[in-house]
Design a protein around this motif. Structure first.
Motif, PDB file in Angstrom:
ATOM      1  N   VAL A 174       0.853  -1.191   0.000  1.00  0.00           N
ATOM      2  CA  VAL A 174       0.000   0.000   0.000  1.00  0.00           C
ATOM      3  C   VAL A 174       0.884   1.234   0.000  1.00  0.00           C
ATOM      4  O   VAL A 174       1.616   1.485   0.967  1.00  0.00           O
ATOM      5  N   ASN A 175       0.838   2.004  -1.076  1.00  0.00           N
ATOM      6  CA  ASN A 175       1.630   3.225  -1.161  1.00  0.00           C
ATOM      7  C   ASN A 175       0.832   4.405  -0.644  1.00  0.00           C
ATOM      8  O   ASN A 175      -0.157   4.821  -1.249  1.00  0.00           O
ATOM      9  N   THR A 176       1.267   4.975   0.484  1.00  0.00           N
ATOM     10  CA  THR A 176       0.602   6.165   1.031  1.00  0.00           C
ATOM     11  C   THR A 176       1.436   7.419   0.810  1.00  0.00           C
ATOM     12  O   THR A 176       1.066   8.486   1.288  1.00  0.00           O
ATOM     13  N   THR A 177       2.546   7.290   0.092  1.00  0.00           N
ATOM     14  CA  THR A 177       3.373   8.457  -0.218  1.00  0.00           C
ATOM     15  C   THR A 177       2.836   9.144  -1.476  1.00  0.00           C
ATOM     16  O   THR A 177       2.090   8.539  -2.244  1.00  0.00           O
ATOM     17  N   PRO A 178       3.226  10.410  -1.723  1.00  0.00           N
ATOM     18  CA  PRO A 178       2.793  11.096  -2.949  1.00  0.00           C
ATOM     19  C   PRO A 178       3.640  10.751  -4.165  1.00  0.00           C
ATOM     20  O   PRO A 178       3.408  11.282  -5.257  1.00  0.00           O
ATOM     21  N   LEU A 179       4.632   9.868  -4.016  1.00  0.00           N
ATOM     22  CA  LEU A 179       5.517   9.539  -5.129  1.00  0.00           C
ATOM     23  C   LEU A 179       4.743   8.965  -6.308  1.00  0.00           C
ATOM     24  O   LEU A 179       3.948   8.032  -6.143  1.00  0.00           O
ATOM     25  N   GLY A 180       4.978   9.529  -7.486  1.00  0.00           N
ATOM     26  CA  GLY A 180       4.285   9.083  -8.690  1.00  0.00           C
ATOM     27  C   GLY A 180       3.118   9.954  -9.078  1.00  0.00           C
ATOM     28  O   GLY A 180       2.517   9.768 -10.133  1.00  0.00           O
ATOM     29  N   THR A 181       2.805  10.953  -8.226  1.00  0.00           N
ATOM     30  CA  THR A 181       1.682  11.849  -8.500  1.00  0.00           C
ATOM     31  C   THR A 181       2.026  12.812  -9.643  1.00  0.00           C
ATOM     32  O   THR A 181       3.154  13.313  -9.730  1.00  0.00           O
ATOM     33  N   PHE A 182       1.048  13.079 -10.511  1.00  0.00           N
ATOM     34  CA  PHE A 182       1.209  14.058 -11.586  1.00  0.00           C
ATOM     35  C   PHE A 182       1.621  15.410 -10.995  1.00  0.00           C
ATOM     36  O   PHE A 182       1.081  15.814  -9.985  1.00  0.00           O
ATOM     37  N   PRO A 183       2.588  16.130 -11.568  1.00  0.00           N
ATOM     38  CA  PRO A 183       3.232  15.874 -12.864  1.00  0.00           C
ATOM     39  C   PRO A 183       4.494  15.016 -12.780  1.00  0.00           C
ATOM     40  O   PRO A 183       5.069  14.675 -13.794  1.00  0.00           O
ATOM     41  N   LYS A 184       4.922  14.650 -11.560  1.00  0.00           N
ATOM     42  CA  LYS A 184       6.148  13.860 -11.406  1.00  0.00           C
ATOM     43  C   LYS A 184       5.816  12.376 -11.467  1.00  0.00           C
ATOM     44  O   LYS A 184       5.990  11.630 -10.492  1.00  0.00           O
ATOM     45  N   VAL A 185       5.325  11.963 -12.637  1.00  0.00           N
ATOM     46  CA  VAL A 185       4.770  10.612 -12.779  1.00  0.00           C
ATOM     47  C   VAL A 185       5.834   9.516 -12.750  1.00  0.00           C
ATOM     48  O   VAL A 185       5.490   8.333 -12.605  1.00  0.00           O
ATOM     49  N   ASP A 186       7.096   9.875 -12.881  1.00  0.00           N
ATOM     50  CA  ASP A 186       8.156   8.869 -12.843  1.00  0.00           C
ATOM     51  C   ASP A 186       8.562   8.511 -11.418  1.00  0.00           C
ATOM     52  O   ASP A 186       9.330   7.570 -11.211  1.00  0.00           O
ATOM     53  N   GLY A 187       8.050   9.239 -10.455  1.00  0.00           N
ATOM     54  CA  GLY A 187       8.381   8.953  -9.061  1.00  0.00           C
ATOM     55  C   GLY A 187       7.873   7.584  -8.646  1.00  0.00           C
ATOM     56  O   GLY A 187       6.783   7.159  -9.046  1.00  0.00           O
ATOM     57  N   ILE A 188       8.658   6.896  -7.826  1.00  0.00           N
ATOM     58  CA  ILE A 188       8.271   5.554  -7.391  1.00  0.00           C
ATOM     59  C   ILE A 188       8.969   5.239  -6.070  1.00  0.00           C
ATOM     60  O   ILE A 188      10.142   5.586  -5.885  1.00  0.00           O
ATOM     61  N   PRO A 189       8.262   4.643  -5.106  1.00  0.00           N
ATOM     62  CA  PRO A 189       8.914   4.269  -3.848  1.00  0.00           C
ATOM     63  C   PRO A 189      10.071   3.301  -4.094  1.00  0.00           C
ATOM     64  O   PRO A 189      10.036   2.493  -5.021  1.00  0.00           O
ATOM     65  N   ALA A 190      11.068   3.368  -3.232  1.00  0.00           N
ATOM     66  CA  ALA A 190      12.311   2.621  -3.442  1.00  0.00           C
ATOM     67  C   ALA A 190      12.219   1.177  -2.953  1.00  0.00           C
ATOM     68  O   ALA A 190      13.042   0.705  -2.167  1.00  0.00           O
ATOM     69  N   ILE A 191      11.208   0.457  -3.428  1.00  0.00           N
ATOM     70  CA  ILE A 191      11.118  -0.958  -3.084  1.00  0.00           C
ATOM     71  C   ILE A 191      11.828  -1.776  -4.169  1.00  0.00           C
ATOM     72  O   ILE A 191      11.995  -1.294  -5.301  1.00  0.00           O
ATOM     73  N   PRO A 192      12.247  -3.005  -3.866  1.00  0.00           N
ATOM     74  CA  PRO A 192      12.918  -3.839  -4.877  1.00  0.00           C
ATOM     75  C   PRO A 192      11.895  -4.368  -5.889  1.00  0.00           C
ATOM     76  O   PRO A 192      11.285  -5.411  -5.693  1.00  0.00           O
ATOM     77  N   LEU A 193      11.707  -3.639  -6.969  1.00  0.00           N
ATOM     78  CA  LEU A 193      10.673  -3.974  -7.957  1.00  0.00           C
ATOM     79  C   LEU A 193      10.880  -5.355  -8.566  1.00  0.00           C
ATOM     80  O   LEU A 193       9.908  -6.016  -8.952  1.00  0.00           O
ATOM     81  N   GLU A 194      12.137  -5.785  -8.638  1.00  0.00           N
ATOM     82  CA  GLU A 194      12.423  -7.096  -9.229  1.00  0.00           C
ATOM     83  C   GLU A 194      11.851  -8.234  -8.384  1.00  0.00           C
ATOM     84  O   GLU A 194      11.719  -9.368  -8.870  1.00  0.00           O
ATOM     85  N   GLN A 195      11.476  -7.938  -7.136  1.00  0.00           N
ATOM     86  CA  GLN A 195      10.929  -8.965  -6.262  1.00  0.00           C
ATOM     87  C   GLN A 195       9.394  -9.068  -6.355  1.00  0.00           C
ATOM     88  O   GLN A 195       8.796  -9.930  -5.719  1.00  0.00           O
ATOM     89  N   LEU A 196       8.762  -8.180  -7.120  1.00  0.00           N
ATOM     90  CA  LEU A 196       7.318  -8.277  -7.327  1.00  0.00           C
ATOM     91  C   LEU A 196       7.004  -9.530  -8.131  1.00  0.00           C
ATOM     92  O   LEU A 196       7.754  -9.929  -9.022  1.00  0.00           O
ATOM     93  N   THR A 197       5.858 -10.168  -7.822  1.00  0.00           N
ATOM     94  CA  THR A 197       5.451 -11.396  -8.503  1.00  0.00           C
ATOM     95  C   THR A 197       3.983 -11.306  -8.908  1.00  0.00           C
ATOM     96  O   THR A 197       3.285 -10.333  -8.588  1.00  0.00           O
ATOM     97  N   SER A 198       3.522 -12.340  -9.562  1.00  0.00           N
ATOM     98  CA  SER A 198       2.110 -12.391  -9.976  1.00  0.00           C
ATOM     99  C   SER A 198       1.168 -12.549  -8.783  1.00  0.00           C
ATOM    100  O   SER A 198      -0.052 -12.412  -8.929  1.00  0.00           O
ATOM    101  N   ASP A 199       1.723 -12.838  -7.614  1.00  0.00           N
ATOM    102  CA  ASP A 199       0.902 -12.990  -6.409  1.00  0.00           C
ATOM    103  C   ASP A 199       0.780 -11.689  -5.606  1.00  0.00           C
ATOM    104  O   ASP A 199       0.079 -11.661  -4.592  1.00  0.00           O
ATOM    105  N   HIS A 200       1.450 -10.634  -6.049  1.00  0.00           N
ATOM    106  CA  HIS A 200       1.419  -9.379  -5.306  1.00  0.00           C
ATOM    107  C   HIS A 200       0.198  -8.524  -5.668  1.00  0.00           C
ATOM    108  O   HIS A 200      -0.308  -8.578  -6.787  1.00  0.00           O
ATOM    109  N   PHE A 201      -0.221  -7.751  -4.686  1.00  0.00           N
ATOM    110  CA  PHE A 201      -1.261  -6.733  -4.860  1.00  0.00           C
ATOM    111  C   PHE A 201      -0.632  -5.378  -4.538  1.00  0.00           C
ATOM    112  O   PHE A 201       0.007  -5.235  -3.496  1.00  0.00           O
ATOM    113  N   VAL A 202      -0.843  -4.405  -5.405  1.00  0.00           N
ATOM    114  CA  VAL A 202      -0.411  -3.035  -5.121  1.00  0.00           C
ATOM    115  C   VAL A 202      -1.636  -2.137  -5.063  1.00  0.00           C
ATOM    116  O   VAL A 202      -2.397  -2.053  -6.029  1.00  0.00           O
TER     117      VAL A 202
END
Length: 245
Positions: A174-202
């Motif tokens: 659950v992302n409660t930060t403003p990262l990724g909000t327009f206009p800074k759409v490239d913002g993203i929390p610093a989690i290890p994205l490579e560890q996301l799987t088909s079983d994850h919920f965002v």
């Protein structure tokens, strides 16, 4: 004329004014207006109310959900436990604080998950995270807070990167930060994205854009993702009910 509004800073991303103006028009409510008050300090709310004594209700957004508590004459019981205010009812000069983020998130998340109760990582520790935390408690979903700084009740983003078992165990993010909000759409929390799987919920509380960088990273792996638009609608309707109670 009944007046309502929103305080926060900045308000360039705000959904509230458009939503309520459209609501008033669609429902034939002709005696109401909704204004934006972009203020540099939460205490500026006192000046706004002094200059606009007809205001009956105020929504509160980033970064003042915790700061406005000191200005309240009373707090709803649930809001007091959460520790953040995002809705204020003004009646006879008295300010009562509520938290409709809690209502909106809980009533949006529960149907999305169905019978599943995956353990959750809450990204961020601001006012919105407090409402999310309370909702997860009430839904009997175990969670961990994730922040840039270490504390006894939270882990850091570095912990996530160094211990792959965490992401394997906590499948709801659950992302409660403003990262990724327009206009800074490239913002993203610093989690290890490579560890996301088909079983994850965002579940990303950001709603503009409708598909954030974090959501895309999960969807690419075959996981499920949801933005905060439904939560916003549900919390806005809860605020309207409070203001008209």
């Amino acid at each position: 004329m009944r007046k309502f509004g929103l305080i926060g800073h900045p308000l360039t991303h705000s959904f509230s004014k458009k939503y309520f103006i459209e609501k008033f028009d669609k429902e034939g409510i002709k005696d109401c207006t909704y204004e934006l008050y972009d203020i540099p300090n939460a205490r500026d709310l006192e000046e706004i109310l002094s200059e606009n004594p007809e205001i009956e209700g105020i929504n509160v957004t980033i970064p003042y959900k915790e700061d406005v508590i000191a200005l309240m004459d009373d707090l709803d019981e649930a809001c007091e436990e959460i520790g953040a205010v995002n809705c204020i009812h003004i009646q006879d000069g008295m300010l009562t604080g509520y938290n409709t983020d809690y209502i909106g998130f809980k009533n949006s998340l529960s149907p999305w998950l169905g019978s599943l109760k995956p353990k959750a990582l809450i990204l961020g520790t601001g006012g919105a995270s407090k409402a999310v935390k309370q909702a997860l408690k009430d839904l009997d979903i175990e969670f961990l807070n994730v922040s840039r700084s270490e504390d006894e009740d939270q882990i850091t983003y570095e912990d996530l990167a160094s211990d792959p078992e965490i992401m394997k165990t906590y499948m709801l993010i659950v992302n409660t930060t403003p990262l990724g909000t327009f206009p800074k759409v490239d913002g993203i929390p610093a989690i290890p994205l490579e560890q996301l799987t088909s079983d994850h919920f965002v579940y990303d509380l950001v709603y503009n854009p409708s598909e954030t960088s974090l959501m895309k990273a999960c969807l690419v792996k075959g996981g499920k993702a949801k933005n905060g638009h439904e939560m916003l609608i549900l919390q806005a309707e809860a605020a309207w009910e409070i203001w008209n109670s």
